[in-house]
Design a protein around this motif. Structure first.
Motif, PDB file in Angstrom:
ATOM      1  N   GLU A 180      22.239  68.737  -5.372  1.00  0.00           N
ATOM      2  CA  GLU A 180      23.327  69.213  -6.214  1.00  0.00           C
ATOM      3  C   GLU A 180      23.650  68.253  -7.347  1.00  0.00           C
ATOM      4  O   GLU A 180      24.311  68.637  -8.310  1.00  0.00           O
ATOM      5  CB  GLU A 180      24.588  69.437  -5.362  1.00  0.00           C
ATOM      6  CG  GLU A 180      24.440  70.538  -4.326  1.00  0.00           C
ATOM      7  CD  GLU A 180      25.720  70.761  -3.542  1.00  0.00           C
ATOM      8  OE1 GLU A 180      26.691  70.008  -3.782  1.00  0.00           O
ATOM      9  OE2 GLU A 180      25.743  71.667  -2.700  1.00  0.00           O
ATOM     10  N   ILE A 181      23.184  67.002  -7.264  1.00  0.00           N
ATOM     11  CA  ILE A 181      23.552  66.031  -8.291  1.00  0.00           C
ATOM     12  C   ILE A 181      22.463  65.803  -9.329  1.00  0.00           C
ATOM     13  O   ILE A 181      22.720  65.232 -10.383  1.00  0.00           O
ATOM     14  CB  ILE A 181      23.951  64.681  -7.652  1.00  0.00           C
ATOM     15  CG1 ILE A 181      22.815  64.130  -6.783  1.00  0.00           C
ATOM     16  CG2 ILE A 181      25.220  64.821  -6.850  1.00  0.00           C
ATOM     17  CD1 ILE A 181      23.128  62.752  -6.209  1.00  0.00           C
ATOM     18  N   VAL A 182      21.233  66.236  -9.056  1.00  0.00           N
ATOM     19  CA  VAL A 182      20.204  66.119 -10.076  1.00  0.00           C
ATOM     20  C   VAL A 182      20.489  67.164 -11.161  1.00  0.00           C
ATOM     21  O   VAL A 182      20.806  68.312 -10.845  1.00  0.00           O
ATOM     22  CB  VAL A 182      18.791  66.306  -9.478  1.00  0.00           C
ATOM     23  CG1 VAL A 182      18.598  67.716  -8.957  1.00  0.00           C
ATOM     24  CG2 VAL A 182      17.716  65.970 -10.490  1.00  0.00           C
ATOM     25  N   PRO A 183      20.440  66.798 -12.445  1.00  0.00           N
ATOM     26  CA  PRO A 183      20.811  67.761 -13.494  1.00  0.00           C
ATOM     27  C   PRO A 183      19.911  68.976 -13.544  1.00  0.00           C
ATOM     28  O   PRO A 183      20.381  70.114 -13.668  1.00  0.00           O
ATOM     29  CB  PRO A 183      20.713  66.930 -14.781  1.00  0.00           C
ATOM     30  CG  PRO A 183      20.852  65.508 -14.337  1.00  0.00           C
ATOM     31  CD  PRO A 183      20.214  65.446 -12.986  1.00  0.00           C
ATOM     32  N   THR A 184      18.610  68.773 -13.519  1.00  0.00           N
ATOM     33  CA  THR A 184      17.676  69.900 -13.595  1.00  0.00           C
ATOM     34  C   THR A 184      16.577  69.727 -12.539  1.00  0.00           C
ATOM     35  O   THR A 184      16.671  70.254 -11.448  1.00  0.00           O
ATOM     36  CB  THR A 184      17.038  69.982 -15.002  1.00  0.00           C
ATOM     37  OG1 THR A 184      16.442  68.719 -15.338  1.00  0.00           O
ATOM     38  CG2 THR A 184      18.096  70.339 -16.041  1.00  0.00           C
ATOM     39  N   MET A 185      15.577  68.958 -12.892  1.00  0.00           N
ATOM     40  CA  MET A 185      14.477  68.657 -11.983  1.00  0.00           C
ATOM     41  C   MET A 185      14.042  67.219 -12.253  1.00  0.00           C
ATOM     42  O   MET A 185      14.021  66.772 -13.406  1.00  0.00           O
ATOM     43  CB  MET A 185      13.302  69.618 -12.199  1.00  0.00           C
ATOM     44  CG  MET A 185      12.180  69.504 -11.182  1.00  0.00           C
ATOM     45  SD  MET A 185      10.795  70.661 -11.506  1.00  0.00           S
ATOM     46  CE  MET A 185      11.615  72.242 -11.317  1.00  0.00           C
ATOM     47  N   ALA A 186      13.714  66.473 -11.208  1.00  0.00           N
ATOM     48  CA  ALA A 186      13.350  65.071 -11.376  1.00  0.00           C
ATOM     49  C   ALA A 186      12.425  64.648 -10.247  1.00  0.00           C
ATOM     50  O   ALA A 186      12.334  65.312  -9.212  1.00  0.00           O
ATOM     51  CB  ALA A 186      14.604  64.184 -11.395  1.00  0.00           C
ATOM     52  N   VAL A 187      11.726  63.538 -10.468  1.00  0.00           N
ATOM     53  CA  VAL A 187      10.818  62.990  -9.457  1.00  0.00           C
ATOM     54  C   VAL A 187      11.153  61.518  -9.244  1.00  0.00           C
ATOM     55  O   VAL A 187      11.689  60.846 -10.132  1.00  0.00           O
ATOM     56  CB  VAL A 187       9.342  63.137  -9.884  1.00  0.00           C
ATOM     57  CG1 VAL A 187       8.911  64.587  -9.852  1.00  0.00           C
ATOM     58  CG2 VAL A 187       9.105  62.534 -11.268  1.00  0.00           C
TER      59      VAL A 187
END
Length: 358
Positions: free
Chosen positions: A4-11
């Protein structure tokens, strides 16, 4: 994995992908696939590892680093026909050309621009959504990551051979993974350091400074051990075929290595040599060098002159374009050849060689 805290998508650096459910719901499937491939591309190109090798003042500017890395990736994804969100970053966003590495884009990215956060697997550091190395999700080890990169690079190369439709950036990346190029400066510096360390390890006994244990011996003076400071001779090919710019860069590199490891002054001798030895100098800085010559080339003369000095060198570094006769057999001193120019012929096998090029 959902977050819920990642803005969009991340690795992250352990190859775990974090996804905001709201972003997924609001993004068309074809664009979502493009974003996912974009994030995986950060990992394949080892962006977090490369970011950590940037100068310290640039590592902390994660927004600019992220944007420069997006530029490196997105021009290839668009060229490959993948769909990306309308606001995706590309080199043209900043008036820059396609096909460069993020390290090349970085100086021209404006300071503190708005930027999506692609995660710690992109620019290093730690993000609040990262699970950490002990997280419950499956992770990829550095060894596994290297294997994945090689498998992917091999597949790209195979696709290029059969269909010939791989974007230039991906083809260049695959070639670098399968046939990595090594900076000649690192190789030359490593060889010189190793040779000097080897020569400096020749520990011997001396009576100039008696051993401290002599105090306990009434009638015997014991020698102490000494580790000599190695002598280095640099033979510089000053024949007419040598490029002044390449020669100056190689000479500065060798001088810098010797200075860093504490060898300078009368422990470094430079010989200018074409078909004969012209100038013998003791130098402490590369700026002090004065070269003479410009005729034919015979590095046998330079090596012979180096060995004939009052203080026999422990290491001889020869900077040459390679178009020269060499001694027929080993000379009893370690010799390193820095080969300058486009296609230098190799020296004899007993001489260590480093290709000096751009």
């Amino acid at each position: 994995m959902p977050s819920e805290i990642v803005p969009t998508m991340a690795v992250d650096r352990l190859w775990r992908c974090y996804v905001n459910a709201g972003f997924v719901d609001g993004t068309p499937v074809n664009e979502l696939a493009g974003v996912w491939i974009h994030e995986v591309s950060h990992l394949l190109r080892d962006h977090h590892g490369r970011a950590e090798r940037l100068p310290a003042q640039l590592q902390g500017d994660r927004a600019r680093v992220n944007l420069a890395q997006d530029c490196e990736i997105n021009d290839d994804l668009v060229a490959d026909g993948l769909a990306l969100p309308r606001d995706h970053i590309r080199p043209a966003t900043f008036g820059l050309p396609n096909g460069l590495l993020f390290e090349q884009y970085l100086p021209d990215i404006p300071a503190q621009p708005p930027c999506p956060r692609c995660g710690s697997g992109v620019y290093g550091g730690v993000e609040p959504w990262d699970l950490g190395p002990d997280g419950a999700a499956t992770s990829v080890s550095p060894t596994e990551a290297d294997a994945i990169r090689r498998i992917t690079a091999d597949a790209i190369r195979s696709h290029q051979r059969t269909r010939g439709s791989v974007p230039n950036g991906w083809r260049r990346w695959a070639d670098e993974v399968l046939e990595p190029t090594v900076d000649w400066r690192q190789v030359l510096a490593g060889n010189v350091r190793q040779a000097v360390a080897w020569a400096g390890g020749a520990v011997d006994y001396t009576y100039r400074r008696p051993s401290r244990r002599s105090a306990s011996q009434a009638t015997v003076v014991l020698p102490s051990l000494r580790r000599p400071v190695p002598c280095v001779t640099i033979v510089v090919d000053t024949s007419g075929s040598m490029s002044d710019d390449d020669l100056a860069e190689a000479m500065a590199e060798v001088a810098g290595v010797l200075r860093d490891i504490g060898i300078r002054g009368n422990r470094v001798t430079v010989l200018s040599c074409d078909a004969a030895v012209h100038v013998v100098q003791h130098v402490s800085r590369a700026e002090e060098l004065e070269f003479s010559g410009g005729g034919g080339t015979d590095m046998r003369e330079g090596i012979t002159a180096a060995l004939a000095q009052p203080q026999r060198p422990d290491v001889i570094v020869v900077l040459t374009d390679g178009f020269t006769p060499w001694p027929d057999e080993p000379v009893g001193t370690r010799v390193i050849a820095g080969l300058i120019g486009g296609d230098p012929p190799p020296p004899p096998s007993w001489i260590e060689s480093v290709r000096v090029n751009d």
